[in-house]
Design a protein around this motif. Sequence first.
Motif, PDB file in Angstrom:
ATOM      1  N   GLY A  34     -13.741  27.151  -9.156  1.00  0.00           N
ATOM      2  CA  GLY A  34     -12.582  27.486  -9.983  1.00  0.00           C
ATOM      3  C   GLY A  34     -11.382  26.591  -9.796  1.00  0.00           C
ATOM      4  N   PHE A  35     -11.603  25.396  -9.266  1.00  0.00           N
ATOM      5  CA  PHE A  35     -10.515  24.453  -8.996  1.00  0.00           C
ATOM      6  C   PHE A  35     -10.953  23.042  -9.393  1.00  0.00           C
ATOM      7  CE2 PHE A  35     -10.042  28.045  -6.184  1.00  0.00           C
ATOM      8  CZ  PHE A  35      -8.689  28.354  -6.296  1.00  0.00           C
ATOM      9  N   PRO A  36     -10.003  22.107  -9.540  1.00  0.00           N
ATOM     10  CA  PRO A  36     -10.361  20.739  -9.961  1.00  0.00           C
ATOM     11  C   PRO A  36     -11.212  20.013  -8.923  1.00  0.00           C
ATOM     12  CG  PRO A  36      -8.003  21.164 -10.259  1.00  0.00           C
ATOM     13  CD  PRO A  36      -8.543  22.288  -9.421  1.00  0.00           C
ATOM     14  N   PRO A  37     -11.878  18.930  -9.335  1.00  0.00           N
ATOM     15  CA  PRO A  37     -12.657  18.114  -8.398  1.00  0.00           C
ATOM     16  C   PRO A  37     -11.760  17.506  -7.321  1.00  0.00           C
ATOM     17  CG  PRO A  37     -13.228  17.595 -10.674  1.00  0.00           C
ATOM     18  CD  PRO A  37     -12.007  18.462 -10.724  1.00  0.00           C
ATOM     19  N   GLY A  38     -12.314  17.362  -6.121  1.00  0.00           N
ATOM     20  CA  GLY A  38     -11.601  16.691  -5.046  1.00  0.00           C
ATOM     21  C   GLY A  38     -10.863  17.596  -4.097  1.00  0.00           C
ATOM     22  N   GLY A  39     -10.638  18.858  -4.473  1.00  0.00           N
ATOM     23  CA  GLY A  39      -9.951  19.795  -3.606  1.00  0.00           C
ATOM     24  C   GLY A  39     -10.887  20.376  -2.561  1.00  0.00           C
ATOM     25  N   GLY A  40     -10.327  21.189  -1.659  1.00  0.00           N
ATOM     26  CA  GLY A  40     -11.117  21.751  -0.577  1.00  0.00           C
ATOM     27  C   GLY A  40     -12.295  22.580  -1.054  1.00  0.00           C
ATOM     28  N   THR A  41     -12.069  23.455  -2.045  1.00  0.00           N
ATOM     29  CA  THR A  41     -13.142  24.310  -2.552  1.00  0.00           C
ATOM     30  C   THR A  41     -14.254  23.474  -3.169  1.00  0.00           C
ATOM     31  OG1 THR A  41     -11.405  25.900  -3.104  1.00  0.00           O
ATOM     32  CG2 THR A  41     -13.608  26.382  -3.905  1.00  0.00           C
ATOM     33  N   ASP A  42     -13.873  22.448  -3.907  1.00  0.00           N
ATOM     34  CA  ASP A  42     -14.842  21.565  -4.552  1.00  0.00           C
ATOM     35  C   ASP A  42     -15.666  20.811  -3.513  1.00  0.00           C
ATOM     36  OD1 ASP A  42     -15.755  20.039  -7.065  1.00  0.00           O
ATOM     37  OD2 ASP A  42     -15.016  18.408  -5.792  1.00  0.00           O
ATOM     38  N   ILE A  43     -15.016  20.306  -2.475  1.00  0.00           N
ATOM     39  CA  ILE A  43     -15.720  19.556  -1.435  1.00  0.00           C
ATOM     40  C   ILE A  43     -16.737  20.440  -0.726  1.00  0.00           C
ATOM     41  CG2 ILE A  43     -15.454  18.410   0.801  1.00  0.00           C
ATOM     42  CD1 ILE A  43     -12.735  17.360  -0.246  1.00  0.00           C
ATOM     43  N   VAL A  44     -16.311  21.654  -0.355  1.00  0.00           N
ATOM     44  CA  VAL A  44     -17.213  22.584   0.335  1.00  0.00           C
ATOM     45  C   VAL A  44     -18.417  22.899  -0.540  1.00  0.00           C
ATOM     46  CG1 VAL A  44     -17.432  24.938   1.212  1.00  0.00           C
ATOM     47  CG2 VAL A  44     -15.421  23.585   1.792  1.00  0.00           C
ATOM     48  N   ALA A  45     -18.179  23.157  -1.825  1.00  0.00           N
ATOM     49  CA  ALA A  45     -19.272  23.478  -2.748  1.00  0.00           C
ATOM     50  C   ALA A  45     -20.262  22.325  -2.859  1.00  0.00           C
ATOM     51  CB  ALA A  45     -18.709  23.827  -4.119  1.00  0.00           C
ATOM     52  N   ARG A  46     -19.755  21.108  -2.962  1.00  0.00           N
ATOM     53  CA  ARG A  46     -20.632  19.952  -3.143  1.00  0.00           C
ATOM     54  C   ARG A  46     -21.428  19.623  -1.882  1.00  0.00           C
ATOM     55  NH1 ARG A  46     -19.680  17.497  -8.004  1.00  0.00           N
ATOM     56  NH2 ARG A  46     -17.808  18.262  -9.074  1.00  0.00           N
TER      57      ARG A  46
END
Length: 321
Positions: A34-46
């Motif tokens: 639910g947040f843009p690419p490159g943020g903490g949530t995105d990094i953890v998900a990837r």
Amino acid sequence: MKILRWTAIAAITLTSATALAQGYPNKPVRMVVGFPPGGGTDIVARVISQKLSEWYGQPIVVENRPGATGTIGAYAIAKSAPDGYNLLMGHVNSHGIAPNLFAKLPYDPIKDFAAVAYVGYVPNVLAVHPSVPARSVKELVALAKSKPGAMNYASSGNGSTQHLAGEMFKQLTGTDIVHVPYKGSGDAIKDLLSGTVNMNFDTMPPVLSHIQAGKLRGLAISTPRRLPQLPEVPTFEEEGIKGFDVTNWYGVMAPGGTPRDIVSKLNADINKAMQVPEVRARLEAVGTQLREQSAAECDSFIKAEVTKYAKLIKDANIRIE
């Protein structure tokens, strides 16, 4: 006869669910952030999705659906098919704060989701500008009490974890510190570095290098123990602030009604992935403190977070229409 019939139906249902889990996944899985690419949530998900993809032989496709502090992405999964092929990298905003902050939310953080696995949290650091004449939390509290309303703290916006961390600090210490909201963490840090604002309660990654360089002074961190990255910064507990518990946490979730066997398989595999050295290293590099939980423990944790923030937001009289 009825008892035998229902027993047979139950056995068939259990067998079908087990077979479904054994053959799962046999096609690409969607992981919404639910947040843009490159943020903490995105990094953890990837990072986690990449390892699961290797093991499953199927793509785990990360889909960014940013907006409204993570609630747009959460809603997208809440109304998706509960078949194990739609997952969400949940966040404290979407499942702890927003349900208590917004007057109308299109989903229920508990009923509309199946908790799959807790991943970890990123601690908040109380950092002050060097011009603030306080070298400890006790000195800061004394200073704030001597000048009610004269000191301020920055946040990345109304209802953010930084905002709520500041409100919790005020409640626990009995201080009157003015909240200064920004449109993002970057602007808040910029003004903190210039001395325009006195302090903030940001997560560790944005402030770590500035504290290490002496541009900011770290006074306390929201972890049970001190961290090797900031060995000189004590915990809030050490500083006598008991009950300070506001962190950015991450957890994988699925739509409510997702088969239990699939949830159990995902929970075991995600916990296993977090033990892989390169996965741990990449997640810890962005400040994530990893913690394994069962799906049931993750569900209980989310319920407790909803209750915790309900009280904090009500006591602070925060509301967003």
